[in-house]
Write an enzyme that holds these catalytic residues in place. Sequence first.
Site, PDB file in Angstrom:
ATOM      1  N   VAL A  51       0.807  -1.220   0.000  1.00 18.24           N
ATOM      2  CA  VAL A  51       0.000   0.000   0.000  1.00 18.24           C
ATOM      3  C   VAL A  51       0.839   1.268   0.000  1.00 18.24           C
ATOM      4  O   VAL A  51       0.290   2.364  -0.163  1.00 18.24           O
ATOM      5  CB  VAL A  51      -0.989   0.032   1.188  1.00 18.24           C
ATOM      6  N   SER A 129      -7.881   2.382  15.404  1.00 18.20           N
ATOM      7  CA  SER A 129      -7.469   1.823  16.691  1.00 18.20           C
ATOM      8  C   SER A 129      -8.068   2.655  17.802  1.00 18.20           C
ATOM      9  O   SER A 129      -8.304   3.861  17.637  1.00 18.20           O
ATOM     10  CB  SER A 129      -5.940   1.832  16.820  1.00 18.20           C
ATOM     11  N   TYR A 142       2.078   6.158  16.190  1.00 17.52           N
ATOM     12  CA  TYR A 142       1.011   5.215  15.844  1.00 17.52           C
ATOM     13  C   TYR A 142      -0.354   5.831  16.125  1.00 17.52           C
ATOM     14  O   TYR A 142      -1.249   5.812  15.269  1.00 17.52           O
ATOM     15  CB  TYR A 142       1.189   3.927  16.642  1.00 17.52           C
ATOM     16  N   ALA A 143      -0.519   6.390  17.325  1.00 16.19           N
ATOM     17  CA  ALA A 143      -1.806   6.982  17.687  1.00 16.19           C
ATOM     18  C   ALA A 143      -2.153   8.144  16.764  1.00 16.19           C
ATOM     19  O   ALA A 143      -3.312   8.307  16.359  1.00 16.19           O
ATOM     20  CB  ALA A 143      -1.777   7.447  19.142  1.00 16.19           C
ATOM     21  N   ALA A 144      -1.154   8.954  16.421  1.00 15.72           N
ATOM     22  CA  ALA A 144      -1.408  10.076  15.520  1.00 15.72           C
ATOM     23  C   ALA A 144      -1.878   9.584  14.155  1.00 15.72           C
ATOM     24  O   ALA A 144      -2.809  10.149  13.559  1.00 15.72           O
ATOM     25  CB  ALA A 144      -0.145  10.922  15.373  1.00 15.72           C
ATOM     26  N   SER A 145      -1.264   8.512  13.655  1.00 19.38           N
ATOM     27  CA  SER A 145      -1.665   7.993  12.346  1.00 19.38           C
ATOM     28  C   SER A 145      -3.081   7.435  12.382  1.00 19.38           C
ATOM     29  O   SER A 145      -3.860   7.621  11.440  1.00 19.38           O
ATOM     30  CB  SER A 145      -0.680   6.921  11.869  1.00 19.38           C
TER      31      SER A 145
END
Length: 252
Positions: A51, A129, A142-145
Site C-alpha cells: 500500500v 485503533s 502510531y496513535a497520531a496515524s
Amino acid sequence: MPILNSQIALVVGAATGIGAAVARRLAREGAAVVACGWPRPEGPHSLACDVTQDGQVQATVAEVLRRHGRIDILVNAAGVIAKDSAATIVDAVWDRQHDINLKGTLRVMRAVLPAMQAQGRGSIVNIASVAAFNAGADSASYAASKAAVVALTRSAAQSYAPQGIRVNALCPGWVDTPMAAAEMTEMAAEQGITEAEARERTVARIGLGRMASADEIAGACLFLCGPDASFVTGIALVVDGGSRVAAGARAV
C-alpha cells in the site's frame, strides 16, 4: 441466506491478523473476497499489494474490477506499529507508520471510490485503533496515524453519503494477533519480565480481562459492511473490551 450474498469485497492487509480474519468472515457470509496484502495472502484469488506503492494499489483495484466488474465492500486493514514518544520520534519511523497506516488507507480509498461512485453504492471500513482516542505514552506516531484515519473516514463519509457510499472506522483495542505477540515480547524485554507477565499486565487494563480474538473484530467489521448497518456512516466503532471504561475507573 448469507448476508453478503454475491457482493464483491476487497480486503487490504489480509495476510495475517485482523485482515485475514475479516477476509475469512466476509467469505463465510457469501461475499466474493479478494484478499490482498504484502506479502501476498494465501489463497488462489489473492493479490500482492504494497500500500506504500500507489502504482501497485491502482493495479490491484484495476484487477479486481477486471475480474468482477465492481467493488461493493472495501476493508482497509494494513497497518504497522512502533513505540515512541513525542521527544523520541524518529522521522523515518513516523513516516513509515503514516505511509502505511494513513496514506495506505488513502491510496486504496482513492483508487476504489470512482468505481463505487459509478455504482451509486458501496461500504468502506477503515481499521483504525482505540489509540486514536486513548493514546498511550509510548504510541505517539502510531496513535497520531490512527487518529488521522478516523478523521479521514469522517470526512469521506460526509463527501460520499449522497452517492450511497458508507464510510466507517473500526477501532479495536488489544487483539490477540502476531502484532500483539510481538508487542508482548518487546514489553517483556523492556521491563525485565516474562512474556506471560507482560500479557497479564496488559489484560489487567481491559475491562473484560482479556484480549479480543481477531474473529471478534471481524464480526464487528461484518456488521459495518453489511445490511444491518445500512443507515450507519461516519462513525468510529470502538471494540476494546472496556479498556477505556477501565481506564476511567482507575482515574477516579
